[in-house]
Design a protein around this motif. Structure first.
Motif, PDB file in Angstrom:
ATOM      1  N   TYR A  13       0.875  -1.155   0.000  1.00  0.00           N
ATOM      2  CA  TYR A  13       0.000   0.000   0.000  1.00  0.00           C
ATOM      3  C   TYR A  13       0.921   1.216   0.000  1.00  0.00           C
ATOM      4  O   TYR A  13       2.096   1.098   0.368  1.00  0.00           O
ATOM      5  N   GLN A  47      -7.314 -11.780   1.831  1.00  0.00           N
ATOM      6  CA  GLN A  47      -7.983 -10.959   0.808  1.00  0.00           C
ATOM      7  C   GLN A  47      -7.355 -11.185  -0.571  1.00  0.00           C
ATOM      8  O   GLN A  47      -8.057 -11.187  -1.577  1.00  0.00           O
ATOM      9  N   GLN A  52     -10.009 -10.438  -3.392  1.00  0.00           N
ATOM     10  CA  GLN A  52     -10.653  -9.186  -2.967  1.00  0.00           C
ATOM     11  C   GLN A  52      -9.744  -7.989  -3.182  1.00  0.00           C
ATOM     12  O   GLN A  52     -10.213  -6.884  -3.398  1.00  0.00           O
ATOM     13  N   VAL A  53      -8.438  -8.222  -3.076  1.00  0.00           N
ATOM     14  CA  VAL A  53      -7.475  -7.175  -3.418  1.00  0.00           C
ATOM     15  C   VAL A  53      -6.485  -7.789  -4.411  1.00  0.00           C
ATOM     16  O   VAL A  53      -6.407  -9.004  -4.558  1.00  0.00           O
ATOM     17  N   PHE A  54      -5.750  -6.917  -5.097  1.00  0.00           N
ATOM     18  CA  PHE A  54      -4.826  -7.390  -6.123  1.00  0.00           C
ATOM     19  C   PHE A  54      -3.394  -7.343  -5.611  1.00  0.00           C
ATOM     20  O   PHE A  54      -3.007  -6.412  -4.913  1.00  0.00           O
ATOM     21  N   GLU A  69     -11.167 -12.850  -9.985  1.00  0.00           N
ATOM     22  CA  GLU A  69     -12.289 -12.877 -10.937  1.00  0.00           C
ATOM     23  C   GLU A  69     -12.562 -14.276 -11.482  1.00  0.00           C
ATOM     24  O   GLU A  69     -13.055 -14.422 -12.593  1.00  0.00           O
ATOM     25  N   GLN A  84     -16.147  -7.771   8.031  1.00  0.00           N
ATOM     26  CA  GLN A  84     -17.110  -7.750   6.928  1.00  0.00           C
ATOM     27  C   GLN A  84     -18.177  -6.679   7.146  1.00  0.00           C
ATOM     28  O   GLN A  84     -18.775  -6.600   8.202  1.00  0.00           O
ATOM     29  N   LYS A  85     -18.397  -5.864   6.112  1.00  0.00           N
ATOM     30  CA  LYS A  85     -19.447  -4.831   6.198  1.00  0.00           C
ATOM     31  C   LYS A  85     -20.734  -5.387   5.599  1.00  0.00           C
ATOM     32  O   LYS A  85     -20.709  -6.103   4.618  1.00  0.00           O
TER      33      LYS A  85
ATOM     34  N   PRO B  81     -18.986  -4.440  -1.154  1.00  0.00           N
ATOM     35  CA  PRO B  81     -18.136  -5.181  -0.198  1.00  0.00           C
ATOM     36  C   PRO B  81     -18.742  -6.526   0.204  1.00  0.00           C
ATOM     37  O   PRO B  81     -18.017  -7.512   0.338  1.00  0.00           O
ATOM     38  N   LEU B  84     -18.309  -9.093  -2.713  1.00  0.00           N
ATOM     39  CA  LEU B  84     -16.955  -9.659  -2.721  1.00  0.00           C
ATOM     40  C   LEU B  84     -16.796 -10.641  -1.570  1.00  0.00           C
ATOM     41  O   LEU B  84     -16.205 -11.709  -1.710  1.00  0.00           O
ATOM     42  N   ARG B  90     -16.271  -9.444  -9.491  1.00  0.00           N
ATOM     43  CA  ARG B  90     -16.608  -8.071  -9.863  1.00  0.00           C
ATOM     44  C   ARG B  90     -17.473  -8.062 -11.109  1.00  0.00           C
ATOM     45  O   ARG B  90     -18.384  -7.271 -11.246  1.00  0.00           O
ATOM     46  N   ARG B 234     -14.013  -2.957 -12.190  1.00  0.00           N
ATOM     47  CA  ARG B 234     -13.210  -4.136 -12.492  1.00  0.00           C
ATOM     48  C   ARG B 234     -11.873  -4.132 -11.752  1.00  0.00           C
ATOM     49  O   ARG B 234     -11.208  -5.148 -11.630  1.00  0.00           O
ATOM     50  N   ARG B 235     -11.448  -2.938 -11.316  1.00  0.00           N
ATOM     51  CA  ARG B 235     -10.183  -2.842 -10.585  1.00  0.00           C
ATOM     52  C   ARG B 235     -10.397  -2.467  -9.118  1.00  0.00           C
ATOM     53  O   ARG B 235      -9.442  -2.160  -8.406  1.00  0.00           O
ATOM     54  N   ALA B 236     -11.661  -2.455  -8.687  1.00  0.00           N
ATOM     55  CA  ALA B 236     -11.939  -2.038  -7.301  1.00  0.00           C
ATOM     56  C   ALA B 236     -11.511  -3.124  -6.324  1.00  0.00           C
ATOM     57  O   ALA B 236     -11.664  -4.310  -6.590  1.00  0.00           O
ATOM     58  N   GLN B 237     -10.947  -2.710  -5.188  1.00  0.00           N
ATOM     59  CA  GLN B 237     -10.479  -3.657  -4.184  1.00  0.00           C
ATOM     60  C   GLN B 237     -11.291  -3.509  -2.906  1.00  0.00           C
ATOM     61  O   GLN B 237     -11.852  -2.455  -2.641  1.00  0.00           O
ATOM     62  N   ALA B 238     -11.314  -4.583  -2.146  1.00  0.00           N
ATOM     63  CA  ALA B 238     -11.975  -4.523  -0.843  1.00  0.00           C
ATOM     64  C   ALA B 238     -11.136  -3.663   0.082  1.00  0.00           C
ATOM     65  O   ALA B 238      -9.936  -3.505  -0.120  1.00  0.00           O
ATOM     66  N   ARG B 239     -11.798  -3.068   1.073  1.00  0.00           N
ATOM     67  CA  ARG B 239     -11.028  -2.260   2.015  1.00  0.00           C
ATOM     68  C   ARG B 239     -11.227  -2.736   3.437  1.00  0.00           C
ATOM     69  O   ARG B 239     -12.200  -3.358   3.748  1.00  0.00           O
TER      70      ARG B 239
END
Lengths: 300, 239, 119
Positions: A13, A47, A52-54, A69, A84-85, B81, B84, B90, B234-239
């Motif tokens: 990050y 994640q 969920q994240v790249f 994906e 989790q939200k 969120p 995911l 996505r 398509r490029r959104a990430q979880a936070r």
């Protein structure tokens, strides 16, 4: 077969490297422990593994494919995230209904039983639930989804002792009946230590240790006795911790072959190091070596 | 593709998805009816006629459209969120959500069109009021209202989703830039209109360009908003 | 419940051995399955299985395919012999070490044992 393997997996990050060059290998149909202090990178790793994240760099294979994906992989994967939200207007029953549709192996009767067992108020708005009840939603989904790959991130936050035992019993019973790969992430180690077959310890984004729990009794031993005898024994060995009280001393070391015998012959007492204690030793030693890059070998 | 699950995600809460917008709309309609009854009984025929003309600009219909504007925001801010988290991709989320946007727009466009037909047919519910037959949803033929309302709701949903996704990606700094840009355009436009007569004339002529070009412009904005949203999600990430 | 100073699978094996020695599990009787042990002790089934496997390797248990694990004939006696052998190491040696530290002579120690047995 291997359920998860990563090579040099890194997630940066702007302000911090959340995960740094992580290479692990988790076999299928086992219960794996993902251990680390808060902020060690456990959640980031999960994640990444669930798309969920790249990743910034590195490779990963999850259930034979890359998770990003990938419907094939993700429909076989359930990730119960501690943070989790949920939408403001949702009740637990809404989430459970959607989860029932999203996971091919979902067992509704089992889910209903769990809801009752954990006394989950399914009709109350989620934002009005307590921390423990939020955890219960995750437990119900994580178990009833029967996903071949199940991630639990700090699954029992806020649960009382009774509910925690219930969770361990349910997890073991359902795992026995429906073997699958389970990754359990936590920083409360003592309670789960006996459930784990394999552990990965993360610290500051790096892998500190990866081993089968049965092999861990070789990972550290604690010797105690007269300070002079202990210190003589420590010479040239890798010391994780040394404490002294008057003329007595206790030290935890990473043993090599023959060390146990040598310690006994030196008249020292030997004790096993619990997973929790080993974890504390390793992470504190790591923090110390980060502050002082010189290797922590005791001088003769 | 598990599109059905994404659609369910948005509609599982019936009260939230349909109940509240319709209830608020009926409440707002009731207020307009009361006003119409008072004006009619106090002011007589000329007052009713004036009201009928004036009410084509009455924004009471935004009691319905307003909450629907939020639909794009919640879709990305709250549902993404969870999607995911439940292992939906996505692509699945975007496809399902776009479908929900379209279905939602169609559902409320049909409601508004039916309301307009009744309203026009009954002479403003016998009170000469206008609630559905207003400029925002179209004062032309019924099919124009159907198309216009559909486009309006869809475009607003897409832009809302695009803004929330961009905020998700770039954080607070995006919002600052977004509002600043918007303010510069609005203030600049007003200033230009005050200072320059040709500019003012141009604006007036554009505003009066007719229904078809306006629909084309609206659709164009929707396409841009939709493209931005789909690219970012398509490029959104979880936070 | 389990001896925490040993690797978990060894502690599991020893617990079954204790059961065989004290007659909880008679010869030719079945012992708990891997899954029963795992649930009862709240441990990973693989660990429980490894513990049982240790006993199969030591010929204390016999595996009957599709039925389960049973106490081998003569297992109790064999175990007793083995434990006797270990008794020296595990109990006598530390006892003597502690006695020496306290200045208790072997004769005194023998006397203490005889007295304790008589009680």
């Amino acid at each position: 077969m291997t359920a998860i393997s990563t090579t040099g997996l890194t997630k940066r990050y702007p302000e911090v490297a959340a995960l740094d060059d992580v290479s692990i290998r988790l076999e299928e149909h086992r219960i794996h422990g993902l251990l680390g202090r808060n902020g060690a990178g456990k959640t980031t790793l999960m994640q990444l593994l669930t798309g969920q994240v790249f990743a910034t760099s590195g490779e990963m294979q999850v259930l034979g494919g890359t998770p990003v994906e990938n419907v094939e992989v993700l429909s076989q994967t359930v990730f119960i995230q501690e943070s989790q939200k949920y939408p403001d207007t949702f009740r637990a029953s809404d989430v459970l209904r959607i989860a029932a549709g999203a996971y091919p192996n979902w067992d509704q009767a089992y889910a209903d039983r769990l809801v009752e067992q954990y006394r989950l108020p399914a009709k109350r708005l989620i934002k009005k639930l307590s921390r423990g009840q939020l955890s219960a939603i995750g437990i119900v989904i994580g178990l009833a989804a029967r996903a071949p790959l199940t991630f639990f991130d700090e699954p029992y936050l806020g649960l009382d002792a009774v509910a925690r035992q219930m969770f361990f019993d349910d997890l073991l019973a359902d795992y026995t009946e429906h073997p699958r790969t389970i990754v359990l992430s936590t920083h409360h180690i003592d309670e789960v230590a006996n459930l784990l077959e394999h552990v990965v310890i993360l610290d500051q984004g790096k892998v500190l240790l990866e081993a089968d729990t049965d092999d861990l009794h070789d990972a550290a031993i604690t010797v105690s006795g007269k300070a002079s005898a202990v210190d003589a024994f420590l010479a040239g060995r890798e010391v994780l911790e040394r404490k002294a009280l008057g003329s007595l001393a206790t030290a935890t070391i990473t043993p090599r072959d023959g060390d146990e015998l040598a310690a006994r012959e030196a008249g020292l007492d030997l004790t096993q190091v619990s997973l929790q204690a080993l974890f504390v030793h390793l992470t504190t030693a790591n923090a110390a070596s980060a502050a002082d890059p010189a290797p922590s070998r005791a001088a003769a | 593709m598990r599109i059905r699950n994404v659609v369910q995600l948005h509609t599982v809460n019936k009260l939230q998805a349909f109940g509240w917008p319709l209830l608020i709309m009926l409440f707002s309609l009731a207020i307009v009816l009361v006003i119409g009854a008072i004006v009619g009984s106090v002011g007589g025929d000329t007052a009713r006629e004036g009201m009928h003309r004036g009410m084509q600009f009455n924004g009471a219909i935004f009691a319905l459209l307003g909450p629907l504007i939020g639909f794009g925001f919640t879709a990305m801010g709250q549902y993404f969120p969870l999607a995911l988290g439940l292992g939906l991709t996505r692509r699945e989320f975007a496809t399902g959500t776009a479908l929900v946007f379209a279905g939602n727009a169609l559902f409320y466009a049909v409601i508004v069109t039916i309301g307009k037909l009744i309203e026009v047919g009954t002479g403003g519910f016998g009170l000469s009021i206008r609630f559905f037959d207003v400029v925002y949803t179209g004062i032309g033929e019924w099919w124009q209202t159907l198309i216009q309302t559909f486009l309006l709701i869809l475009v607003v949903s897409l832009i809302g989703a695009a803004i929330t996704t961009a905020f998700h990606r770039w954080g607070q700094s995006f919002l600052w830039i977004f509002w600043l840009t918007l303010a510069v355009i609005v203030v600049g436009g007003v200033l230009a209109a005050v200072v320059s007569v040709p500019f003012r004339d141009a604006v007036v002529s554009i505003a009066g360009m007719g229904w078809v070009p306006w629909m084309a412009v609206t659709a164009g904005i929707g396409v841009i908003g939709g493209a931005i949203w789909l690219t970012l999600v398509r490029r959104a990430q979880a936070r | 419940m389990l001896d925490e100073s040993k690797p978990l699978f060894q502690a599991v094996a020893e617990q079954i051995e204790d059961g065989i020695l004290d007659g909880t599990y008679a010869e030719d009787d079945p012992v708990p399955s891997t899954n029963q042990l795992a649930a009862f002790l709240r441990i990973n089934p693989a660990t429980a299985g490894k513990g049982l496997g240790l006993l199969v390797d030591a010929e204390v248990l016999i595996k009957r395919r599709g039925i389960g694990m049973f106490v081998a004939p003569g297992a109790r006696e064999a175990l007793r012999q083995r434990r006797k052998f270990a008794f020296q190491d595990q109990y006598i040696a530390p006892l003597l070490r502690e006695a020496a530290q306290l200045g208790i002579t072997p004769e005194e120690l023998a006397g203490m044992i005889t007295k304790e047995v008589a009680r």
